[in-house]
Design a protein around this motif. Structure first.
Motif, PDB file in Angstrom:
ATOM      1  N   ASN A  20     -26.796  21.364  37.135  1.00 50.48           N
ATOM      2  CA  ASN A  20     -27.748  22.056  37.997  1.00 50.48           C
ATOM      3  C   ASN A  20     -26.991  23.069  38.860  1.00 50.48           C
ATOM      4  O   ASN A  20     -26.559  22.741  39.960  1.00 50.48           O
ATOM      5  CB  ASN A  20     -28.481  21.044  38.869  1.00 50.48           C
ATOM      6  N   PRO A  21     -26.839  24.308  38.383  1.00 51.72           N
ATOM      7  CA  PRO A  21     -26.080  25.311  39.138  1.00 51.72           C
ATOM      8  C   PRO A  21     -26.668  25.584  40.524  1.00 51.72           C
ATOM      9  O   PRO A  21     -25.924  25.774  41.488  1.00 51.72           O
ATOM     10  CB  PRO A  21     -26.140  26.562  38.268  1.00 51.72           C
ATOM     11  N   THR A  22     -27.967  25.589  40.640  1.00 48.52           N
ATOM     12  CA  THR A  22     -28.592  25.862  41.929  1.00 48.52           C
ATOM     13  C   THR A  22     -28.179  24.820  42.957  1.00 48.52           C
ATOM     14  O   THR A  22     -27.786  25.149  44.079  1.00 48.52           O
ATOM     15  CB  THR A  22     -30.128  25.876  41.788  1.00 48.52           C
ATOM     16  N   ARG A  23     -28.263  23.569  42.592  1.00 49.96           N
ATOM     17  CA  ARG A  23     -27.886  22.485  43.515  1.00 49.96           C
ATOM     18  C   ARG A  23     -26.408  22.581  43.904  1.00 49.96           C
ATOM     19  O   ARG A  23     -26.045  22.379  45.052  1.00 49.96           O
ATOM     20  CB  ARG A  23     -28.183  21.133  42.845  1.00 49.96           C
ATOM     21  N   TYR A  24     -25.565  22.916  42.928  1.00 49.57           N
ATOM     22  CA  TYR A  24     -24.132  23.033  43.187  1.00 49.57           C
ATOM     23  C   TYR A  24     -23.856  24.155  44.197  1.00 49.57           C
ATOM     24  O   TYR A  24     -23.100  23.975  45.151  1.00 49.57           O
ATOM     25  CB  TYR A  24     -23.377  23.295  41.876  1.00 49.57           C
ATOM     26  N   ILE A  25     -24.483  25.302  44.002  1.00 47.85           N
ATOM     27  CA  ILE A  25     -24.276  26.444  44.896  1.00 47.85           C
ATOM     28  C   ILE A  25     -24.826  26.126  46.287  1.00 47.85           C
ATOM     29  O   ILE A  25     -24.193  26.446  47.305  1.00 47.85           O
ATOM     30  CB  ILE A  25     -24.935  27.705  44.294  1.00 47.85           C
TER      31      ILE A  25
END
Length: 164
Positions: A81-86
């Protein structure tokens, strides 16, 4: 006398049947009206649900999760989940003592910290910040590198003034 009893019984049964028939028709008409009302209400709920769904889709238009072209930039990384990571990496900047380093203002009531985050695509973030009394918005450019580090650059900012 036997004939009178049968006559009275026949008349009595006839009255019961007539009452049942009239009462049954009234109940049937009442049920039909209630069904019509519920169907009309159901149509209104369907329209409302469709409107809310369209609004939700419209609100999600500018989001990394729904942008396949932007997500393609992260195909080579093993991020679920790139959004959560960022978002998590950006919220880590709140952990520093004092004001968040990305916010170009000094907190008036306490330290300015980032509250809400919207990852727009593979390059931009819109975030909300506050010190508990005063608040504002910032636009951040970010870059997610191959070593999973994230560089944040402030592009623009806005502090709202209180009208009290």
């Amino acid at each position: 006398m036997k004939k009178n009893i049968f006559l009275y019984l026949f008349v009595f049964v006839g009255l019961i049947l007539l009452y049942t028939l009239v009462n049954g028709n009234k109940i049937q008409e009442s049920n039909a009206a209630e069904i019509q009302e519920l169907m009309s209400e159901n149509k209104g709920l369907k329209d409302s649900l469709q409107k809310e769904t369209l609004q939700r889709l419209d609100m999600q238009y500018f989001s990394l999760e729904n942008n396949d072209d932007a997500l393609a930039y992260y195909d080579h990384l093993t991020l679920e989940n790139p959004t959560r990571y960022i978002e998590d990496k950006l919220l880590e900047t709140n952990e520093e003592k004092g004001d968040n380093p990305l916010i170009p203002y000094e907190g008036m009531e306490s330290d300015f910290k980032i509250n809400k985050i919207k990852v727009m695509n593979h390059r931009w973030i819109v975030a909300d910040f506050s010190d508990g009394k005063y608040w504002g918005d910032i636009i951040i450019k970010y870059e997610l590198k191959d070593d999973m580090s994230v560089d944040f650059t402030l592009l623009d900012h806005l502090l709202y003034t209180r009208s009290n």
